[in-house]
Design an enzyme around this catalytic site. Sequence first.
Site, PDB file in Angstrom:
ATOM      1  N   HIS A 150       0.849  -1.177   0.000  1.00 21.42           N
ATOM      2  CA  HIS A 150       0.000   0.000   0.000  1.00 21.42           C
ATOM      3  C   HIS A 150       0.889   1.232   0.000  1.00 21.42           C
ATOM      4  O   HIS A 150       1.943   1.227   0.625  1.00 21.42           O
ATOM      5  CB  HIS A 150      -0.919   0.007   1.231  1.00 21.42           C
ATOM      6  CG  HIS A 150      -2.084   0.923   1.055  1.00 21.42           C
ATOM      7  ND1 HIS A 150      -2.009   2.267   1.306  1.00 21.42           N
ATOM      8  CD2 HIS A 150      -3.343   0.692   0.595  1.00 21.42           C
ATOM      9  CE1 HIS A 150      -3.172   2.811   1.025  1.00 21.42           C
ATOM     10  NE2 HIS A 150      -3.993   1.886   0.588  1.00 21.42           N
ATOM     11  N   ASP A 172      -8.080  -4.988  -0.113  1.00 20.11           N
ATOM     12  CA  ASP A 172      -8.602  -5.679  -1.298  1.00 20.11           C
ATOM     13  C   ASP A 172      -8.239  -7.147  -1.336  1.00 20.11           C
ATOM     14  O   ASP A 172      -8.814  -7.902  -2.117  1.00 20.11           O
ATOM     15  CB  ASP A 172      -8.116  -4.980  -2.570  1.00 20.11           C
ATOM     16  CG  ASP A 172      -8.867  -3.686  -2.761  1.00 20.11           C
ATOM     17  OD1 ASP A 172     -10.020  -3.632  -2.334  1.00 20.11           O
ATOM     18  OD2 ASP A 172      -8.289  -2.739  -3.312  1.00 20.11           O
TER      19      ASP A 172
HETATM   20  N1  CMC Z   1       4.102  -7.453  -5.257  1.00 19.42           N
HETATM   21  C1  CMC Z   1       5.444  -7.488  -5.401  1.00 19.42           C
HETATM   22  N2  CMC Z   1       6.260  -6.452  -5.161  1.00 19.42           N
HETATM   23  C2  CMC Z   1       5.698  -5.314  -4.754  1.00 19.42           C
HETATM   24  C3  CMC Z   1       4.300  -5.182  -4.571  1.00 19.42           C
HETATM   25  C4  CMC Z   1       3.497  -6.328  -4.837  1.00 19.42           C
HETATM   26  N3  CMC Z   1       2.181  -6.266  -4.679  1.00 19.42           N
HETATM   27  N4  CMC Z   1       4.003  -3.945  -4.161  1.00 19.42           N
HETATM   28  C5  CMC Z   1       5.173  -3.287  -4.080  1.00 19.42           C
HETATM   29  N5  CMC Z   1       6.193  -4.109  -4.432  1.00 19.42           N
HETATM   30  C6  CMC Z   1       7.641  -3.801  -4.396  1.00 19.42           C
HETATM   31  C7  CMC Z   1       8.048  -2.923  -5.574  1.00 19.42           C
HETATM   32  O1  CMC Z   1       8.433  -3.693  -6.692  1.00 19.42           O
HETATM   33  C8  CMC Z   1       9.176  -2.150  -4.965  1.00 19.42           C
HETATM   34  O2  CMC Z   1      10.307  -2.973  -4.921  1.00 19.42           O
HETATM   35  P1  CMC Z   1      11.813  -2.350  -5.083  1.00 19.42           P
HETATM   36  O3  CMC Z   1      11.950  -1.411  -3.910  1.00 19.42           O
HETATM   37  O4  CMC Z   1      12.705  -3.534  -5.019  1.00 19.42           O
HETATM   38  O5  CMC Z   1      11.824  -1.647  -6.409  1.00 19.42           O
HETATM   39  C9  CMC Z   1       8.736  -1.904  -3.520  1.00 19.42           C
HETATM   40  O6  CMC Z   1       7.874  -3.009  -3.228  1.00 19.42           O
HETATM   41  C10 CMC Z   1       7.985  -0.594  -3.289  1.00 19.42           C
HETATM   42  O7  CMC Z   1       6.908  -0.555  -4.213  1.00 19.42           O
HETATM   43  P2  CMC Z   1       6.315   0.771  -4.860  1.00 19.42           P
HETATM   44  O8  CMC Z   1       5.695   0.436  -6.184  1.00 19.42           O
HETATM   45  O9  CMC Z   1       7.357   1.845  -4.853  1.00 19.42           O
HETATM   46  O10 CMC Z   1       5.206   1.161  -3.840  1.00 19.42           O
HETATM   47  P3  CMC Z   1       4.048   2.178  -4.117  1.00 19.42           P
HETATM   48  O11 CMC Z   1       3.741   2.822  -2.824  1.00 19.42           O
HETATM   49  O12 CMC Z   1       4.377   3.047  -5.265  1.00 19.42           O
HETATM   50  O13 CMC Z   1       2.853   1.207  -4.595  1.00 19.42           O
HETATM   51  C11 CMC Z   1       0.920  -0.160  -4.614  1.00 19.42           C
HETATM   52  C12 CMC Z   1       1.777   0.828  -3.803  1.00 19.42           C
HETATM   53  C13 CMC Z   1      -0.381  -0.416  -3.848  1.00 19.42           C
HETATM   54  C14 CMC Z   1       0.558   0.468  -5.985  1.00 19.42           C
HETATM   55  C15 CMC Z   1       1.726  -1.472  -4.817  1.00 19.42           C
HETATM   56  O14 CMC Z   1       2.061  -2.027  -3.566  1.00 19.42           O
HETATM   57  C16 CMC Z   1       0.980  -2.496  -5.682  1.00 19.42           C
HETATM   58  O15 CMC Z   1       1.076  -2.431  -6.912  1.00 19.42           O
HETATM   59  N6  CMC Z   1       0.219  -3.452  -5.021  1.00 19.42           N
HETATM   60  C17 CMC Z   1      -0.573  -4.410  -5.768  1.00 19.42           C
HETATM   61  C18 CMC Z   1      -1.889  -3.734  -6.172  1.00 19.42           C
HETATM   62  C19 CMC Z   1      -2.846  -3.580  -5.018  1.00 19.42           C
HETATM   63  O16 CMC Z   1      -3.078  -4.486  -4.242  1.00 19.42           O
HETATM   64  N7  CMC Z   1      -3.457  -2.363  -4.946  1.00 19.42           N
HETATM   65  C20 CMC Z   1      -4.510  -2.077  -3.962  1.00 19.42           C
HETATM   66  C21 CMC Z   1      -4.120  -1.046  -2.974  1.00 19.42           C
HETATM   67  S1  CMC Z   1      -5.311  -0.981  -1.629  1.00 19.42           S
HETATM   68  C22 CMC Z   1      -6.711  -0.303  -2.345  1.00 19.42           C
HETATM   69  C23 CMC Z   1      -6.608   1.160  -2.523  1.00 19.42           C
HETATM   70  O17 CMC Z   1      -6.567   1.876  -1.507  1.00 19.42           O
HETATM   71  O18 CMC Z   1      -6.576   1.580  -3.688  1.00 19.42           O
END
Ligand code: CMC
Length: 428
Positions: free
Chosen positions: A307, A364
């Site tokens: 998240h 989710d």
């Molecule tokens: N699976 C694998 N790796 C992940 C995931 C995941 N679900 N989420 C983050 N990472 C890794 C990412 O690759 C990165 O790794 P590194 O530091 O080695 O490059 C690190 O964790 C940080 O990730 P980020 O993309 O910089 O984090 P963010 O804050 O930009 O993204 C997120 C948050 C929710 C978009 C992401 O965690 C994600 O894509 N999750 C899966 C989709 C999901 O479940 N979304 C629903 C969110 S809850 C509902 C809402 O409020 O919308």
Amino acid sequence: MSKTAILEIDGKKYEFPIVEGTENELAIDIKSLRGDTNGITTLDPGYKNTGSCESAITFLNGEEGILRYRGYAIEELAEKADFLEVAYLLIFGELPTKTQLEKFHNDIKAQSHVDEDVKKIIDGFPKSAHPMGVLSSLTSALVAFNPSSVNVDSEEEMYNAIVRILAKFPVLTAWAYRKRVGLPLDYGDDNLGYVENFLKMMFKKPSGEYNSNKVVVESLDKLLILHADHEQNCSTSTVRIVGSSHAGLFVSISAGIAALWGPLHGGANQAVIEMLEAIKEDGGDSKKFMAKAKDKDDPFRLMGFGHRVYKNFDPRAKIIKRSADNVLDALGIDDPVLDIAKGLEREALEDSYFVDRKLYPNVDFYSGIIYRALGIPVEMFTPMFALGRLPGWIAQWREMRLRKEPIGRPRQVYIGESLRSFKDISKR
Ligand code: CMC
């Protein structure tokens, strides 16, 4: 004494006030930065460090896993309030009295019809259309049928627009589903509660009565409460920024629905179940999918994990996890997909990749499991999220208008070509 921040650029110092929120959150107020420094801006893709507004609606502390609406803990609201009560609280700032809540509900009921001509628009969509696209289009189309809801200036006009959208949105959501499955586009029953009525509109068959199940109504009510607001997330920021041009409430919400549709935001609940089903189809080896999620050359992410703001745990996920267990127990459902979900959760919570990056199951991860148990088809999961988030979008839009916020218009750092001469097509 009030705190300030000093910024030094090429030996010259600039001072900026630090504002403090009611929960001691600190933010450097850079409103005068560009003017003071002769054109310097800030660069913050994804707005990870940028507060776009001051807001009194929702408090969220991602480090400590705290979520409160108007000061009330989400845990308490989920246990003691119902969805409409929470909607009133979010939008108007205080819990309603019995009389206020009754009036609110009666005003909503009085608007719970949708112009019959809207059915012609729905007819134009192919059955295969994703209900989020249909819902976003219909919400925008509602403007044409309710022109007085566009240019709202007074509190009264705002109230009328709010009541209208709260009344008509569940009808549109149910119709988006019924169109998809070929059921007649019916209305519900104003004698029922908001959530029960929605379930009836979704599932009533033309040939029979709809008998609601208490467990189903209560768990859906709880789910909607948990989704009702989440401060400045992608769809809410969209609603605020679209509304900041003084576009009306309905189109601002239509834009919010489009933003929510994406798999990185609300679309994740659908993606979670699809992922769990894919694991099942593939033989049930969740470790294989864990490895894919960790492989930097593979775009696959474990849906329902991680998240942007919760880097400890998602408080909504805790409540919903318990609720998922209760619903499955009460309905006597034994779902193999749930076993895969439990296994995946266990493995991820012990895996250093997920632990180091503070990736925990989010709301989710479990909401899809409940929706599935309630008999809601997978492509309706994100519309259900939209139904829950509606009061939050309304509250944020109303706050933005009442605070007379300026039009949202970020800056950029241009990294394209410098001035060059036009080349005739024969010379390119
Ligand atoms: N699976 C694998 N790796 C992940 C995931 C995941 N679900 N989420 C983050 N990472 C890794 C990412 O690759 C990165 O790794 P590194 O530091 O080695 O490059 C690190 O964790 C940080 O990730 P980020 O993309 O910089 O984090 P963010 O804050 O930009 O993204 C997120 C948050 C929710 C978009 C992401 O965690 C994600 O894509 N999750 C899966 C989709 C999901 O479940 N979304 C629903 C969110 S809850 C509902 C809402 O409020 O919308």
